[in-house]
Design a protein around this motif. Structure first.
Motif, PDB file in Angstrom:
ATOM      1  N   ARG A 251      34.322   8.344 -22.333  1.00 35.05           N
ATOM      2  CA  ARG A 251      35.006   7.588 -22.997  1.00 35.05           C
ATOM      3  C   ARG A 251      36.380   7.767 -22.445  1.00 35.05           C
ATOM      4  O   ARG A 251      37.331   6.830 -22.411  1.00 35.05           O
ATOM      5  CB  ARG A 251      35.033   7.827 -24.568  1.00 35.05           C
TER       6      ARG A 251
ATOM      7  N   ILE B  74      44.292   4.054 -26.706  1.00 36.35           N
ATOM      8  CA  ILE B  74      43.222   5.071 -26.488  1.00 36.35           C
ATOM      9  C   ILE B  74      43.465   6.136 -25.268  1.00 36.35           C
ATOM     10  O   ILE B  74      43.057   7.237 -25.780  1.00 36.35           O
ATOM     11  CB  ILE B  74      41.846   4.247 -25.839  1.00 36.35           C
TER      12      ILE B  74
ATOM     13  N   TYR C 280      32.468  -9.134 -26.125  1.00 36.49           N
ATOM     14  CA  TYR C 280      33.694  -8.379 -26.407  1.00 36.49           C
ATOM     15  C   TYR C 280      33.367  -6.788 -26.950  1.00 36.49           C
ATOM     16  O   TYR C 280      34.306  -6.210 -26.772  1.00 36.49           O
ATOM     17  CB  TYR C 280      34.612  -9.244 -27.226  1.00 36.49           C
TER      18      TYR C 280
ATOM     19  N   LEU D  38      27.456   2.794 -18.913  1.00 35.83           N
ATOM     20  CA  LEU D  38      27.254   2.114 -19.983  1.00 35.83           C
ATOM     21  C   LEU D  38      25.609   1.561 -20.089  1.00 35.83           C
ATOM     22  O   LEU D  38      25.623   0.760 -20.739  1.00 35.83           O
ATOM     23  CB  LEU D  38      28.366   1.009 -20.042  1.00 35.83           C
TER      24      LEU D  38
ATOM     25  N   ARG E 193      37.143  -2.693 -35.859  1.00 37.23           N
ATOM     26  CA  ARG E 193      38.150  -3.551 -35.230  1.00 37.23           C
ATOM     27  C   ARG E 193      37.289  -4.594 -34.650  1.00 37.23           C
ATOM     28  O   ARG E 193      37.823  -5.831 -34.531  1.00 37.23           O
ATOM     29  CB  ARG E 193      38.882  -2.728 -34.174  1.00 37.23           C
ATOM     30  N   HIS E 194      36.104  -4.434 -33.990  1.00 38.89           N
ATOM     31  CA  HIS E 194      35.521  -5.485 -33.315  1.00 38.89           C
ATOM     32  C   HIS E 194      34.192  -6.217 -33.846  1.00 38.89           C
ATOM     33  O   HIS E 194      33.949  -7.123 -33.921  1.00 38.89           O
ATOM     34  CB  HIS E 194      35.113  -4.904 -31.977  1.00 38.89           C
TER      35      HIS E 194
ATOM     36  N   SER F 148      34.575 -12.721 -23.774  1.00 36.99           N
ATOM     37  CA  SER F 148      34.681 -11.031 -23.579  1.00 36.99           C
ATOM     38  C   SER F 148      35.972 -10.575 -24.248  1.00 36.99           C
ATOM     39  O   SER F 148      36.512  -9.441 -24.233  1.00 36.99           O
ATOM     40  CB  SER F 148      34.920 -10.701 -22.115  1.00 36.99           C
TER      41      SER F 148
ATOM     42  N   VAL G   7      35.892   3.092 -34.068  1.00 39.74           N
ATOM     43  CA  VAL G   7      36.870   1.804 -33.676  1.00 39.74           C
ATOM     44  C   VAL G   7      36.129   0.495 -33.409  1.00 39.74           C
ATOM     45  O   VAL G   7      36.594  -0.701 -33.924  1.00 39.74           O
ATOM     46  CB  VAL G   7      37.821   2.188 -32.451  1.00 39.74           C
TER      47      VAL G   7
ATOM     48  N   PHE H  55      34.698  -8.444 -16.956  1.00 40.73           N
ATOM     49  CA  PHE H  55      33.139  -9.021 -17.023  1.00 40.73           C
ATOM     50  C   PHE H  55      33.502 -10.466 -16.632  1.00 40.73           C
ATOM     51  O   PHE H  55      34.520 -11.081 -16.160  1.00 40.73           O
ATOM     52  CB  PHE H  55      33.081  -9.163 -18.799  1.00 40.73           C
TER      53      PHE H  55
ATOM     54  N   ASN I 116      37.929 -10.318 -27.990  1.00 37.95           N
ATOM     55  CA  ASN I 116      37.596 -10.465 -29.524  1.00 37.95           C
ATOM     56  C   ASN I 116      38.392 -11.619 -30.234  1.00 37.95           C
ATOM     57  O   ASN I 116      39.722 -11.782 -29.940  1.00 37.95           O
ATOM     58  CB  ASN I 116      37.959  -9.114 -29.996  1.00 37.95           C
TER      59      ASN I 116
ATOM     60  N   ARG J  94      36.368   5.692 -19.093  1.00 37.47           N
ATOM     61  CA  ARG J  94      36.334   4.240 -19.243  1.00 37.47           C
ATOM     62  C   ARG J  94      37.775   3.635 -19.663  1.00 37.47           C
ATOM     63  O   ARG J  94      38.225   4.106 -20.283  1.00 37.47           O
ATOM     64  CB  ARG J  94      35.335   3.741 -20.382  1.00 37.47           C
TER      65      ARG J  94
ATOM     66  N   ARG K 233      33.382  -1.354 -25.459  1.00 35.32           N
ATOM     67  CA  ARG K 233      32.834   0.063 -24.998  1.00 35.32           C
ATOM     68  C   ARG K 233      33.705   0.485 -23.498  1.00 35.32           C
ATOM     69  O   ARG K 233      33.815   1.549 -23.111  1.00 35.32           O
ATOM     70  CB  ARG K 233      31.218  -0.140 -24.848  1.00 35.32           C
ATOM     71  N   ALA K 234      33.625  -0.724 -22.638  1.00 35.89           N
ATOM     72  CA  ALA K 234      34.046  -0.385 -21.358  1.00 35.89           C
ATOM     73  C   ALA K 234      35.411   0.040 -21.249  1.00 35.89           C
ATOM     74  O   ALA K 234      36.038   0.522 -20.180  1.00 35.89           O
ATOM     75  CB  ALA K 234      33.853  -1.773 -20.486  1.00 35.89           C
ATOM     76  N   ILE K 235      36.246  -0.111 -22.283  1.00 33.92           N
ATOM     77  CA  ILE K 235      37.579   0.410 -22.424  1.00 33.92           C
ATOM     78  C   ILE K 235      37.643   1.918 -23.116  1.00 33.92           C
ATOM     79  O   ILE K 235      38.876   2.218 -23.050  1.00 33.92           O
ATOM     80  CB  ILE K 235      38.733  -0.326 -22.952  1.00 33.92           C
ATOM     81  N   GLY K 236      36.578   2.386 -23.410  1.00 35.08           N
ATOM     82  CA  GLY K 236      36.560   3.809 -23.661  1.00 35.08           C
ATOM     83  C   GLY K 236      36.764   3.663 -25.363  1.00 35.08           C
ATOM     84  O   GLY K 236      37.142   4.791 -25.987  1.00 35.08           O
ATOM     85  N   ALA K 237      36.584   2.911 -26.157  1.00 31.41           N
ATOM     86  CA  ALA K 237      36.717   2.908 -27.458  1.00 31.41           C
ATOM     87  C   ALA K 237      35.976   3.657 -28.231  1.00 31.41           C
ATOM     88  O   ALA K 237      34.467   3.547 -27.776  1.00 31.41           O
ATOM     89  CB  ALA K 237      36.834   1.377 -28.265  1.00 31.41           C
ATOM     90  N   THR K 238      35.831   4.240 -29.245  1.00 35.33           N
ATOM     91  CA  THR K 238      34.857   5.140 -29.996  1.00 35.33           C
ATOM     92  C   THR K 238      34.041   3.959 -30.836  1.00 35.33           C
ATOM     93  O   THR K 238      34.420   2.985 -31.063  1.00 35.33           O
ATOM     94  CB  THR K 238      35.508   5.981 -30.850  1.00 35.33           C
TER      95      THR K 238
ATOM     96  N   GLU L  36      30.807  -5.182 -25.655  1.00 30.22           N
ATOM     97  CA  GLU L  36      30.414  -4.570 -24.486  1.00 30.22           C
ATOM     98  C   GLU L  36      31.938  -4.095 -23.857  1.00 30.22           C
ATOM     99  O   GLU L  36      32.038  -3.107 -23.165  1.00 30.22           O
ATOM    100  CB  GLU L  36      29.599  -5.371 -23.598  1.00 30.22           C
ATOM    101  N   ALA L  37      32.877  -5.025 -23.679  1.00 31.14           N
ATOM    102  CA  ALA L  37      34.279  -4.617 -23.337  1.00 31.14           C
ATOM    103  C   ALA L  37      34.999  -3.862 -24.048  1.00 31.14           C
ATOM    104  O   ALA L  37      35.546  -3.014 -23.285  1.00 31.14           O
ATOM    105  CB  ALA L  37      34.921  -6.093 -23.202  1.00 31.14           C
TER     106      ALA L  37
ATOM    107  N   ALA M 225      35.383  -6.707 -38.308  1.00 30.07           N
ATOM    108  CA  ALA M 225      36.350  -7.948 -38.028  1.00 30.07           C
ATOM    109  C   ALA M 225      35.736  -9.385 -37.921  1.00 30.07           C
ATOM    110  O   ALA M 225      36.378 -10.358 -38.435  1.00 30.07           O
ATOM    111  CB  ALA M 225      37.457  -7.774 -37.171  1.00 30.07           C
TER     112      ALA M 225
END
Lengths: 301, 334
Positions: free
Chosen positions: B87, B121, A193, B58, A210-211, B104, A206, B98, B106, B90, A198-203, A195-196, A214
């Motif tokens: 960013r 985002i 999650y 990535l 958050r991930h 995958s 964040v 995935f 959280n 993505r 990162r794949a949605i473009g989170a900085t 990695e996921a 938490a």
């Protein structure tokens, strides 16, 4: 027909039995099943309550600070629950107002070290590589010095006041938090999650807050209770040595220190603050152990 | 001809450790047109996931190297873009589903929040609007919107995969990378999820790179297929080209390893041996040690690209010129 009573099971009962518990409910259940942890939380809640609402039980100026020589060194009575000290001040009032100071400074110092140590540990764990090396080696060096010695050195160098004390106690506990947070972050860092995310473009910030963090809360919460206890002990130790809270302001450590002179004839003078220190640390440790067992079911002794 | 969303040229990706260099991807070309689906098929370790990660930028920075090649996504080379630009891409222009839906998501965030996060985002929306969008996306994938306040552990595996699909499509990406999206699901749920993906792809006109090792899935959702072996694309063509006129012995081997539904007693014919170690790949054609039709030159040089027709090409020495081996092969096929 026989007389056997057929026990009827209602639909509700069946549902209750097979309903899946949420993780929060499971944790709460495990925590409540731990009797020692319950004892800990009750004792600590009682101490916290009396200290926070100390004004309900005594007056700071009149009972805890003002000298009243005619009534000096009286034993425990209905009027003075824990007796009076060598200046005629009410020991009970001094214990609860002293507790206020100890708990407050302990809380702020713990928060300070959590913030600094947590940040360093999270950054070291998440980014790894050189960051990790540099930060953790500095932490190792700090860890070489005994915590109380480090705190004494800081207070002695910068002078005794509340802010310096908070910094001294907080700073000396930073490495412990950094290590705990780093190791927790390492276990979460490579999960799918993250990695996921990162794949949605989170900085990165964040993702860390958050991930990653938490999902590392359990060991951090446990460590907070244990470090809170050790911070209270450190405050009392510093005050006992005259480097912490200065008389006439009451504090458990400086009460122990001033009570020493009359300790042979008037043992209650040291028993009262001593018990206060003992009970608050004892209860926090029970609480911490209970939380650890409840949050991490794999760790069965 | 429609515009190309993804255009990969001469891409080489290597992973480096202290001593070894892992040749994960070796000079591949890939094209995906708008709204089309490309299947990327191959065994574990063939470099499929690495290819997909490179499109997202990535790849692990410290351990990977890209000595040559370009990955043009929507006209921009992803490999040279700075992190900040990546960013923005993505989750917005390209997003990924995935392999394992169980891990995958959280576990400490509600699914609604996780979908809303993607939206927030990339689009300037208030928290409320983002949550509203999350609910709509959940409805689109067939989950009631009011379940958006629930946590991942309250969902089944198939539903989690739907949530991930909702997350991937929330910003209406131009390209969707699906990395074995149904591997972790059981067969009936697989069918459901594939059906859903096919429907949504049509609805949003999203191009898709479907990474899989299941030819059944390829047949169901893909327009074109690339077969990957040891970092090389060994055969590429339309569904018809690859399924009915397969040329490469490796593709043939993959099909022979599938159970035959018409003749249940026929024995499976697995490809002998196992995938080569990507640290030291065999010389020449990497498939030659396992190939039934291996010739002398196979171990010496990598074959040239042979265009069978406009859409179909293959890398195999069998098609260099008319040789006895080739005749043998085509006879057997016929």
């Amino acid at each position: 027909m026989t007389d056997t009573v057929v026990k009827r099971v209602t639909r509700k009962e069946i549902l209750k039995k097979y309903k899946k518990k949420t993780p929060a409910q499971e944790i709460l259940g495990r925590f409540l099943a731990n009797r020692l942890a319950i004892v800990g939380i009750i004792i600590f809640a009682a101490i916290l309550f009396t200290c926070v609402f100390a004004d309900l039980f005594a007056n700071y100026q009149i009972d805890a600070l003002k000298m009243n020589v005619p009534e000096r060194l009286q034993g425990p009575s209905a009027k003075h629950l824990f007796g009076t000290d060598e200046m005629g001040r009410d020991v009970f009032a001094r214990v609860i107002f002293g507790g206020r100071t100890s708990l407050w400074i302990g809380f702020v110092a713990t928060a300070f070290s959590l913030l600094v140590g947590g940040l360093l540990g999270a950054v070291a764990g998440y980014f790894g590589g050189k960051f990790d090396e540099i930060i953790m080696r500095i932490m190792d060096v700090m860890l070489c010095l005994p915590e109380i010695l480090l705190a004494i050195a800081i207070v002695a160098a910068f002078g005794t006041n509340i802010v310096n004390m908070i910094v001294a106690i907080g700073l000396s506990r930073v490495p412990r938090f950094a290590r705990i947070v780093r190791s927790a972050v390492l276990t979460v860092r490579d999960t799918d999650y993250v990695e996921a995310a990162r794949a949605i473009g989170a900085t990165n910030s964040v993702i860390i807050v958050r991930h990653v963090l938490a999902n590392c809360l359990a060991p951090i919460i446990v460590q907070v209770t244990l470090i809170f206890a050790s911070a209270i002990l450190a405050i009392s130790s510093l005050s006992f040595l005259g480097l912490g809270v200065q008389p006439p302001a009451p504090e458990w450590g400086n009460m122990l220190s001033s009570g020493r002179q009359n300790m042979r004839e008037h043992a209650y003078l040291v028993i009262a603050p001593g018990m206060a220190i003992f009970l608050s640390i004892f209860s926090l440790n029970l609480l911490g152990d209970g939380l650890r067992d409840a949050l991490d079911p794999r760790l069965k002794h | 001809m429609a515009d190309k969303i993804l255009e990969i040229r001469d891409l080489v990706i290597q992973y480096t450790s202290d001593k070894d260099v892992v040749h994960a991807v070796n000079t591949i070309d890939l094209d995906i047109e708008e709204g089309k689906t490309l299947g990327l098929v191959g065994e574990t370790g063939a470099g499929k996931t690495t290819t997909a990660l490179s499109v997202l930028g990535l790849l692990p920075k410290q351990q990977s190297r890209v000595p040559q090649g370009t990955v043009m996504l929507n006209g921009r080379n992803v490999l040279t873009l700075p992190e900040q630009e990546l960013r923005k891409i993505r989750g917005n222009t390209v997003s990924m589903i995935f392999q394992d839906p169980m891990s995958s998501l959280n576990p400490v965030m509600t699914v609604g929040d996780q979908i809303a996060e993607v939206v927030k985002i990339h689009e300037k929306l208030s928290d409320r609007e983002a949550l509203q969008r999350a609910k709509e996306m959940l409805e689109t994938v067939g989950i009631p919107g009011d379940r958006s306040v629930e946590y991942p552990h309250q969902f089944s595996g198939g539903m989690k995969q739907r949530v991930l699909i909702a997350m991937a499509l929330a910003c209406n990406p131009k390209l969707l990378l699906a990395d074995e999206p149904t591997t972790a699901l059981d067969v009936t749920i697989q069918a459901q999820v594939l059906e859903l993906m096919r429907g949504l792809k049509k609805k949003f006109n999203t191009a898709m790179l479907m990474i899989t090792h299941d030819f059944g899935i390829v047949a169901e959702v893909c327009d074109e297929v690339s077969v990957m072996y040891a970092g090389h694309i060994v055969e590429h063509g339309t569904l018809e080209d690859v399924f009915d006129h397969k040329r490469h012995p490796y593709t043939q081997g993959l099909f022979d390893s599938l159970p035959n539904i018409d003749d249940r007693r026929s024995k499976l014919k697995p490809i002998k041996g196992s995938t080569p170690d990507p640290v030291n790949l065999p010389s020449g054609c990497p498939f030659h040690p396992r190939c039934e039709y291996c010739m002398e030159k196979c171990s010496k040089s990598f074959p040239e690209k042979r265009q069978i027709n406009d859409t179909h090409y293959v890398y195999c020495h069998l098609y260099d010129e008319t040789s006895e081996d080739q005749l043998k092969y085509t006879e057997q096929e016929g």
